[in-house]
Each structure stands twice: as C-alpha cells, then as structure tokens.
Design a protein around this motif. Structure first.
Motif, PDB file in Angstrom:
ATOM      1  N   ALA A 167      -3.448  10.776 -12.249  1.00  0.00           N
ATOM      2  CA  ALA A 167      -3.934  10.247 -11.025  1.00  0.00           C
ATOM      3  C   ALA A 167      -4.774   8.907 -11.556  1.00  0.00           C
ATOM      4  CB  ALA A 167      -5.001  11.236 -10.387  1.00  0.00           C
ATOM      5  N   VAL A 168      -5.463   9.247 -12.511  1.00  0.00           N
ATOM      6  CA  VAL A 168      -6.320   7.957 -13.046  1.00  0.00           C
ATOM      7  C   VAL A 168      -5.344   6.778 -13.477  1.00  0.00           C
ATOM      8  CG1 VAL A 168      -7.735   7.090 -15.141  1.00  0.00           C
ATOM      9  CG2 VAL A 168      -8.476   9.229 -13.974  1.00  0.00           C
ATOM     10  N   VAL A 169      -4.352   7.188 -14.215  1.00  0.00           N
ATOM     11  CA  VAL A 169      -3.290   6.057 -14.480  1.00  0.00           C
ATOM     12  C   VAL A 169      -2.577   5.495 -13.390  1.00  0.00           C
ATOM     13  CG1 VAL A 169      -1.308   5.735 -15.792  1.00  0.00           C
ATOM     14  CG2 VAL A 169      -3.039   7.140 -16.994  1.00  0.00           C
ATOM     15  N   PHE A 170      -2.238   6.271 -12.487  1.00  0.00           N
ATOM     16  CA  PHE A 170      -1.449   5.551 -11.546  1.00  0.00           C
ATOM     17  C   PHE A 170      -2.493   4.696 -10.356  1.00  0.00           C
ATOM     18  CE2 PHE A 170       1.771   9.316 -11.687  1.00  0.00           C
ATOM     19  CZ  PHE A 170       2.572   8.374 -12.799  1.00  0.00           C
ATOM     20  N   ILE A 171      -3.689   5.471 -10.370  1.00  0.00           N
ATOM     21  CA  ILE A 171      -4.736   4.538  -9.378  1.00  0.00           C
ATOM     22  C   ILE A 171      -4.719   3.135 -10.188  1.00  0.00           C
ATOM     23  CG2 ILE A 171      -7.099   4.515  -8.739  1.00  0.00           C
ATOM     24  CD1 ILE A 171      -6.655   7.406  -8.236  1.00  0.00           C
ATOM     25  N   ARG A 172      -5.025   3.196 -11.424  1.00  0.00           N
ATOM     26  CA  ARG A 172      -5.211   1.963 -12.327  1.00  0.00           C
ATOM     27  C   ARG A 172      -3.951   1.210 -12.021  1.00  0.00           C
ATOM     28  NH1 ARG A 172      -8.901  -0.287 -15.245  1.00  0.00           N
ATOM     29  NH2 ARG A 172      -8.312  -1.411 -17.063  1.00  0.00           N
ATOM     30  N   ILE A 173      -2.780   1.276 -12.086  1.00  0.00           N
ATOM     31  CA  ILE A 173      -1.550   0.773 -12.036  1.00  0.00           C
ATOM     32  C   ILE A 173      -1.500   0.091 -10.431  1.00  0.00           C
ATOM     33  CG2 ILE A 173       1.198   0.890 -11.779  1.00  0.00           C
ATOM     34  CD1 ILE A 173       0.748   2.776 -14.308  1.00  0.00           C
ATOM     35  N   GLY A 174      -1.890   1.192  -9.428  1.00  0.00           N
ATOM     36  CA  GLY A 174      -2.077   0.741  -8.071  1.00  0.00           C
ATOM     37  C   GLY A 174      -3.100  -0.458  -7.856  1.00  0.00           C
ATOM     38  N   THR A 175      -4.317  -0.549  -8.365  1.00  0.00           N
ATOM     39  CA  THR A 175      -5.010  -1.596  -8.124  1.00  0.00           C
ATOM     40  C   THR A 175      -4.482  -2.899  -8.591  1.00  0.00           C
ATOM     41  OG1 THR A 175      -6.189  -0.999 -10.235  1.00  0.00           O
ATOM     42  CG2 THR A 175      -7.040  -0.104  -8.294  1.00  0.00           C
ATOM     43  N   LYS A 176      -3.599  -2.763  -9.683  1.00  0.00           N
ATOM     44  CA  LYS A 176      -2.998  -4.141 -10.390  1.00  0.00           C
ATOM     45  C   LYS A 176      -1.851  -4.441  -9.232  1.00  0.00           C
ATOM     46  CE  LYS A 176      -4.105  -3.121 -14.912  1.00  0.00           C
ATOM     47  NZ  LYS A 176      -3.624  -3.015 -16.345  1.00  0.00           N
ATOM     48  N   LEU A 177      -1.169  -3.389  -8.581  1.00  0.00           N
ATOM     49  CA  LEU A 177      -0.070  -3.868  -7.486  1.00  0.00           C
ATOM     50  C   LEU A 177      -0.796  -4.588  -6.429  1.00  0.00           C
ATOM     51  CD1 LEU A 177       1.980  -0.953  -7.788  1.00  0.00           C
ATOM     52  CD2 LEU A 177       2.750  -3.172  -8.528  1.00  0.00           C
ATOM     53  N   LEU A 221       0.834  -1.324  -0.020  1.00  0.00           N
ATOM     54  CA  LEU A 221      -0.069  -0.104  -0.026  1.00  0.00           C
ATOM     55  C   LEU A 221       0.793   1.195   0.011  1.00  0.00           C
ATOM     56  CD1 LEU A 221      -2.892   1.117   0.076  1.00  0.00           C
ATOM     57  CD2 LEU A 221      -2.574   1.172   2.594  1.00  0.00           C
ATOM     58  N   SER A 222       2.061   1.171   0.567  1.00  0.00           N
ATOM     59  CA  SER A 222       2.930   2.432   0.728  1.00  0.00           C
ATOM     60  C   SER A 222       3.590   2.673  -0.766  1.00  0.00           C
ATOM     61  CB  SER A 222       4.053   2.049   1.689  1.00  0.00           C
ATOM     62  OG  SER A 222       4.659   1.094   1.385  1.00  0.00           O
ATOM     63  N   LYS A 223       3.681   1.429  -1.563  1.00  0.00           N
ATOM     64  CA  LYS A 223       4.092   1.745  -3.007  1.00  0.00           C
ATOM     65  C   LYS A 223       3.285   2.394  -3.732  1.00  0.00           C
ATOM     66  CE  LYS A 223       7.042  -2.293  -2.697  1.00  0.00           C
ATOM     67  NZ  LYS A 223       7.344  -3.844  -3.482  1.00  0.00           N
ATOM     68  N   VAL A 224       1.664   2.131  -3.635  1.00  0.00           N
ATOM     69  CA  VAL A 224       0.641   2.613  -4.362  1.00  0.00           C
ATOM     70  C   VAL A 224       0.646   3.982  -3.754  1.00  0.00           C
ATOM     71  CG1 VAL A 224      -1.564   2.338  -4.833  1.00  0.00           C
ATOM     72  CG2 VAL A 224      -0.205   0.518  -4.573  1.00  0.00           C
ATOM     73  N   VAL A 225       0.494   4.522  -2.495  1.00  0.00           N
ATOM     74  CA  VAL A 225       0.316   5.725  -2.097  1.00  0.00           C
ATOM     75  C   VAL A 225       1.644   6.687  -2.745  1.00  0.00           C
ATOM     76  CG1 VAL A 225       0.428   7.201  -0.136  1.00  0.00           C
ATOM     77  CG2 VAL A 225      -0.720   5.037  -0.038  1.00  0.00           C
ATOM     78  N   ALA A 226       2.791   6.017  -2.723  1.00  0.00           N
ATOM     79  CA  ALA A 226       3.981   6.713  -3.199  1.00  0.00           C
ATOM     80  C   ALA A 226       3.631   6.963  -4.775  1.00  0.00           C
ATOM     81  CB  ALA A 226       5.258   6.264  -3.117  1.00  0.00           C
ATOM     82  N   LEU A 227       3.327   6.031  -5.428  1.00  0.00           N
ATOM     83  CA  LEU A 227       2.876   6.109  -6.897  1.00  0.00           C
ATOM     84  C   LEU A 227       2.037   7.171  -7.196  1.00  0.00           C
ATOM     85  CD1 LEU A 227       3.690   4.942  -9.731  1.00  0.00           C
ATOM     86  CD2 LEU A 227       1.718   3.204  -9.322  1.00  0.00           C
ATOM     87  N   VAL A 228       0.959   7.005  -6.438  1.00  0.00           N
ATOM     88  CA  VAL A 228      -0.223   8.198  -6.615  1.00  0.00           C
ATOM     89  C   VAL A 228       0.082   9.646  -6.345  1.00  0.00           C
ATOM     90  CG1 VAL A 228      -2.604   8.789  -6.018  1.00  0.00           C
ATOM     91  CG2 VAL A 228      -1.904   6.452  -6.426  1.00  0.00           C
ATOM     92  N   ALA A 229       1.023   9.595  -5.360  1.00  0.00           N
ATOM     93  CA  ALA A 229       1.687  10.941  -4.898  1.00  0.00           C
ATOM     94  C   ALA A 229       2.416  11.598  -6.293  1.00  0.00           C
ATOM     95  CB  ALA A 229       2.581  10.875  -3.969  1.00  0.00           C
ATOM     96  N   LEU A 230       3.008  10.690  -7.058  1.00  0.00           N
ATOM     97  CA  LEU A 230       3.415  11.311  -8.429  1.00  0.00           C
ATOM     98  C   LEU A 230       2.699  12.305  -9.230  1.00  0.00           C
ATOM     99  CD1 LEU A 230       5.673   8.243  -9.440  1.00  0.00           C
ATOM    100  CD2 LEU A 230       6.550  10.207  -8.330  1.00  0.00           C
ATOM    101  N   ALA A 231       1.418  11.950  -9.179  1.00  0.00           N
ATOM    102  CA  ALA A 231       0.474  12.899 -10.198  1.00  0.00           C
ATOM    103  C   ALA A 231       0.506  14.350  -9.627  1.00  0.00           C
ATOM    104  CB  ALA A 231      -0.986  12.161  -9.703  1.00  0.00           C
ATOM    105  N   PRO A 232       0.324  14.591  -8.642  1.00  0.00           N
ATOM    106  CA  PRO A 232       0.519  16.032  -8.061  1.00  0.00           C
ATOM    107  C   PRO A 232       1.916  16.660  -8.386  1.00  0.00           C
ATOM    108  CG  PRO A 232      -0.092  14.815  -5.991  1.00  0.00           C
ATOM    109  CD  PRO A 232      -0.057  13.793  -7.106  1.00  0.00           C
ATOM    110  N   LEU A 233       2.990  15.680  -8.493  1.00  0.00           N
ATOM    111  CA  LEU A 233       4.274  15.992  -8.296  1.00  0.00           C
ATOM    112  C   LEU A 233       4.384  16.357 -10.063  1.00  0.00           C
ATOM    113  CD1 LEU A 233       6.872  16.726  -7.014  1.00  0.00           C
ATOM    114  CD2 LEU A 233       7.663  14.518  -7.543  1.00  0.00           C
TER     115      LEU A 233
END
Length: 100
Positions: free
Chosen positions: A85-95, A52-64
C-alpha cells in the motif's frame, strides 16, 4: 476456514478494481465523494478521472497481493499489505502530478 483472510482481501480488491473500472469508463467527476470534489478542482475533469482510476486500480493490487500471500502465512500477508500500500500510493502520487 484458514483462507478467510485471503477471501476477504480478494473480494475487497475486486470491489476496488470495479470502482476504478467504473471511474475509467464513465469519467464522471461526480463519482468522487463530495469532500474529495470540494478539495480538488481539476481543469480537465475527464483526464483527471482516468488518471485517478489508474491510481485506484494500482492501489487495489495491495490487498490482492496480500490475499495471495495470506494463503501461505497471515503475518506475512499483513506485512505485504502495508508495504505494498505504501509503495503503490507513492507511485500513485507520482502519476497524479502531471494532472491538473
């Protein structure tokens, strides 16, 4: 102060990345909000928190990314924020599918 949006988004991204880092370091399931803990009961809480921390870090890249684009154009930054945000959340669900 044309860079106000970029500064705000960069600070927001850093705050989310700090939270993701704390989740990865401590691996404490109680760091999640109560509503999230009630709805998800993982078998291996430590492994779940690391993923989950990997996914949260990935999604944090959207505002960056949006902050970086915001230095150029504010409207493009909003489009980048939503699309990333849409792309990173989609990748996060797969992770998170592999974690139970």
């Amino acid at each position: 102060m044309d860079e106000g949006y970029s500064i705000l988004m960069a600070l927001f991204a850093v705050a989310i990345l700090c939270y993701a880092g704390l989740m990865a370091i401590f691996k404490d399931y109680k760091m999640l909000p109560y509503r999230a803990r009630v709805s998800v009961q993982p078998k291996d809480e430590k492994r779940y928190m690391v993923q989950l921390s990997k996914v949260v870090a990935l999604v944090a890249l959207a505002p960056l990314l949006s902050a970086l684009v915001g230095l150029w154009n504010i409207f493009a930054a909003l489009i980048v924020l939503i699309a990333a945000a849409v792309v990173f959340i989609r990748i996060g669900t797969k992770l998170m599918r592999d974690v139970e």
